[in-house]
Motif scaffolding. Structure first.
Motif, mmCIF file in Angstrom:
data_model
loop_
_atom_site.group_PDB
_atom_site.id
_atom_site.type_symbol
_atom_site.label_atom_id
_atom_site.label_comp_id
_atom_site.label_asym_id
_atom_site.label_seq_id
_atom_site.Cartn_x
_atom_site.Cartn_y
_atom_site.Cartn_z
ATOM 1 N N ALA A 80 -20.204 -23.301 18.318
ATOM 2 C CA ALA A 80 -21.703 -24.289 16.962
ATOM 3 C C ALA A 80 -21.727 -25.575 18.627
ATOM 4 C CB ALA A 80 -20.221 -25.533 16.505
ATOM 5 N N MET A 81 -21.653 -25.763 18.713
ATOM 6 C CA MET A 81 -21.477 -26.522 20.851
ATOM 7 C C MET A 81 -22.619 -25.282 21.682
ATOM 8 S SD MET A 81 -21.084 -29.460 22.643
ATOM 9 C CE MET A 81 -19.839 -29.475 22.153
ATOM 10 N N ALA A 82 -22.406 -24.200 21.185
ATOM 11 C CA ALA A 82 -23.332 -23.213 21.688
ATOM 12 C C ALA A 82 -24.659 -23.634 20.996
ATOM 13 C CB ALA A 82 -23.572 -22.034 22.017
ATOM 14 N N GLN A 83 -24.224 -23.135 19.930
ATOM 15 C CA GLN A 83 -25.455 -23.537 18.699
ATOM 16 C C GLN A 83 -26.381 -24.458 19.459
ATOM 17 O OE1 GLN A 83 -24.202 -23.274 15.092
ATOM 18 N NE2 GLN A 83 -26.706 -22.359 14.168
ATOM 19 N N ALA A 84 -25.482 -25.846 18.943
ATOM 20 C CA ALA A 84 -26.655 -27.201 19.383
ATOM 21 C C ALA A 84 -27.349 -27.003 20.705
ATOM 22 C CB ALA A 84 -25.174 -27.952 19.067
ATOM 23 N N ALA A 85 -26.920 -27.124 21.315
ATOM 24 C CA ALA A 85 -27.372 -26.450 23.191
ATOM 25 C C ALA A 85 -28.311 -25.434 23.360
ATOM 26 C CB ALA A 85 -26.100 -25.977 23.861
ATOM 27 N N TYR A 86 -28.093 -24.510 22.715
ATOM 28 C CA TYR A 86 -29.423 -24.002 22.192
ATOM 29 C C TYR A 86 -30.480 -24.494 21.099
ATOM 30 C CZ TYR A 86 -32.662 -19.822 20.969
ATOM 31 O OH TYR A 86 -33.959 -19.005 20.824
ATOM 32 N N TYR A 87 -30.468 -25.242 20.833
ATOM 33 C CA TYR A 87 -31.030 -26.310 19.552
ATOM 34 C C TYR A 87 -31.844 -27.146 20.696
ATOM 35 C CZ TYR A 87 -33.222 -29.011 15.898
ATOM 36 O OH TYR A 87 -34.043 -30.052 15.944
ATOM 37 N N TYR A 88 -30.844 -28.161 21.057
ATOM 38 C CA TYR A 88 -31.522 -28.832 22.532
ATOM 39 C C TYR A 88 -32.311 -28.341 23.762
ATOM 40 C CZ TYR A 88 -28.801 -31.980 18.879
ATOM 41 O OH TYR A 88 -29.000 -33.181 17.446
ATOM 42 N N SER A 89 -32.007 -27.577 23.611
ATOM 43 C CA SER A 89 -32.789 -26.537 24.929
ATOM 44 C C SER A 89 -33.990 -26.475 25.109
ATOM 45 C CB SER A 89 -32.247 -25.797 25.778
ATOM 46 O OG SER A 89 -31.988 -24.735 25.123
ATOM 47 N N ARG A 90 -34.483 -25.872 23.324
ATOM 48 C CA ARG A 90 -35.179 -25.371 22.855
ATOM 49 C C ARG A 90 -36.191 -26.660 21.868
ATOM 50 N NH1 ARG A 90 -35.318 -21.553 24.944
ATOM 51 N NH2 ARG A 90 -34.423 -19.541 25.757
ATOM 52 N N ALA A 91 -36.215 -27.737 21.514
ATOM 53 C CA ALA A 91 -36.602 -28.760 20.832
ATOM 54 C C ALA A 91 -37.430 -29.336 22.033
ATOM 55 C CB ALA A 91 -35.712 -29.438 20.442
ATOM 56 N N PRO A 92 -38.499 -29.057 22.152
ATOM 57 C CA PRO A 92 -39.821 -30.385 23.103
ATOM 58 C C PRO A 92 -39.418 -31.839 23.083
ATOM 59 C CG PRO A 92 -40.978 -29.556 21.585
ATOM 60 C CD PRO A 92 -39.374 -29.050 20.884
ATOM 61 N N GLN A 93 -39.056 -32.372 21.935
ATOM 62 C CA GLN A 93 -39.229 -34.315 21.438
ATOM 63 C C GLN A 93 -37.126 -34.368 22.880
ATOM 64 O OE1 GLN A 93 -39.136 -32.399 18.963
ATOM 65 N NE2 GLN A 93 -37.471 -32.137 17.502
ATOM 66 N N TYR A 94 -36.644 -33.348 22.855
ATOM 67 C CA TYR A 94 -35.332 -33.722 23.049
ATOM 68 C C TYR A 94 -35.204 -33.704 25.015
ATOM 69 C CZ TYR A 94 -33.506 -33.940 18.651
ATOM 70 O OH TYR A 94 -33.568 -34.887 17.264
ATOM 71 N N ARG A 95 -36.609 -33.117 25.587
ATOM 72 C CA ARG A 95 -36.678 -32.565 26.449
ATOM 73 C C ARG A 95 -36.896 -34.042 27.526
ATOM 74 N NH1 ARG A 95 -40.452 -28.015 26.619
ATOM 75 N NH2 ARG A 95 -38.573 -25.459 25.212
ATOM 76 N N TYR A 96 -36.710 -34.009 28.653
ATOM 77 C CA TYR A 96 -36.322 -34.841 29.773
ATOM 78 C C TYR A 96 -37.363 -34.990 30.156
ATOM 79 C CZ TYR A 96 -36.531 -38.337 33.284
ATOM 80 O OH TYR A 96 -36.225 -38.948 35.144
ATOM 81 N N GLN A 97 -38.274 -36.090 29.627
ATOM 82 C CA GLN A 97 -40.069 -36.172 30.700
ATOM 83 C C GLN A 97 -39.971 -38.232 31.514
ATOM 84 O OE1 GLN A 97 -42.712 -36.667 26.898
ATOM 85 N NE2 GLN A 97 -42.414 -34.227 26.825
ATOM 86 N N SER A 98 -40.508 -37.689 32.727
ATOM 87 C CA SER A 98 -40.427 -38.356 33.553
ATOM 88 C C SER A 98 -41.131 -39.365 33.991
ATOM 89 C CB SER A 98 -39.641 -37.945 34.881
ATOM 90 O OG SER A 98 -40.092 -39.311 36.370
ATOM 91 N N SER A 99 -40.695 -40.842 33.933
ATOM 92 C CA SER A 99 -41.947 -41.889 33.793
ATOM 93 C C SER A 99 -43.040 -42.082 34.520
ATOM 94 C CB SER A 99 -41.901 -43.109 32.510
ATOM 95 O OG SER A 99 -41.197 -43.542 33.587
ATOM 96 N N GLU A 100 -42.087 -41.067 35.438
ATOM 97 C CA GLU A 100 -42.603 -41.818 37.073
ATOM 98 C C GLU A 100 -43.712 -40.911 37.507
ATOM 99 O OE1 GLU A 100 -41.503 -44.143 39.332
ATOM 100 O OE2 GLU A 100 -40.543 -44.575 37.581
ATOM 101 N N PRO A 101 -44.933 -41.307 38.560
ATOM 102 C CA PRO A 101 -45.808 -40.317 38.582
ATOM 103 C C PRO A 101 -45.165 -39.486 39.409
ATOM 104 C CG PRO A 101 -45.730 -42.640 39.948
ATOM 105 C CD PRO A 101 -44.814 -42.429 39.260
ATOM 106 N N GLU A 102 -45.328 -38.167 39.636
ATOM 107 C CA GLU A 102 -45.503 -36.970 40.779
ATOM 108 C C GLU A 102 -45.071 -37.756 41.581
ATOM 109 O OE1 GLU A 102 -44.379 -33.933 39.336
ATOM 110 O OE2 GLU A 102 -44.262 -34.585 37.457
ATOM 111 N N THR A 103 -46.009 -37.695 42.728
ATOM 112 C CA THR A 103 -46.424 -38.440 43.173
ATOM 113 C C THR A 103 -46.323 -39.872 44.107
ATOM 114 O OG1 THR A 103 -49.138 -38.053 44.004
ATOM 115 C CG2 THR A 103 -48.036 -36.225 44.577
ATOM 116 N N PRO A 104 -45.024 -39.924 45.093
ATOM 117 C CA PRO A 104 -45.532 -41.308 45.416
ATOM 118 C C PRO A 104 -46.381 -41.995 45.974
ATOM 119 C CG PRO A 104 -44.432 -40.469 47.371
ATOM 120 C CD PRO A 104 -44.578 -39.325 45.156
ATOM 121 N N PRO A 105 -46.881 -42.961 45.492
ATOM 122 C CA PRO A 105 -48.184 -43.842 46.323
ATOM 123 C C PRO A 105 -47.908 -43.942 48.000
ATOM 124 C CG PRO A 105 -46.674 -45.468 45.189
ATOM 125 C CD PRO A 105 -46.222 -43.877 44.629
ATOM 126 N N ALA A 106 -49.772 -43.461 48.258
ATOM 127 C CA ALA A 106 -49.443 -43.526 49.862
ATOM 128 C C ALA A 106 -49.278 -45.094 50.111
ATOM 129 C CB ALA A 106 -50.823 -43.676 50.283
#
Length: 83
Positions: free
Chosen positions: A31-57
């Motif tokens: 059950a844990m493996a099945q839940a991990a597979y589901y959450y790894s494939r669901a895009p709404q649960y993926r981590y998305q950083s709010s920080e910019p890709e490159t730091p400001p100069a």
């Protein structure tokens, strides 16, 4: 003879308890493996950083002194001259 029958029943009961425990563990892991597979494939649960890709100069050049304060630098120079 009675203690031998009691010992056999104890072994049988221990084997049954061990088997049931292992089966429950396997089901929980599945059950844990099945839940991990589901959450790894669901895009709404993926981590998305709010920080910019490159730091400001930096706005102005930074004076880099190697991380030592003037007091530390004087101490090291005096220590190098002593020894």
């Amino acid at each position: 003879m009675a203690w031998q029958i009691l010992a056999m029943w104890a072994v049988v009961m221990a084997a049954i308890v061990w088997f049931v425990r292992d089966e429950r563990r396997l089901l929980a892991n599945a059950a844990m493996a099945q839940a991990a597979y589901y959450y790894s494939r669901a895009p709404q649960y993926r981590y998305q950083s709010s920080e910019p890709e490159t730091p400001p100069a930096p706005s102005k050049p930074v004076n880099r002194t190697g991380g030592l304060t003037p007091t530390q630098r004087e101490f090291l120079q005096a220590f190098a001259q002593t020894y």
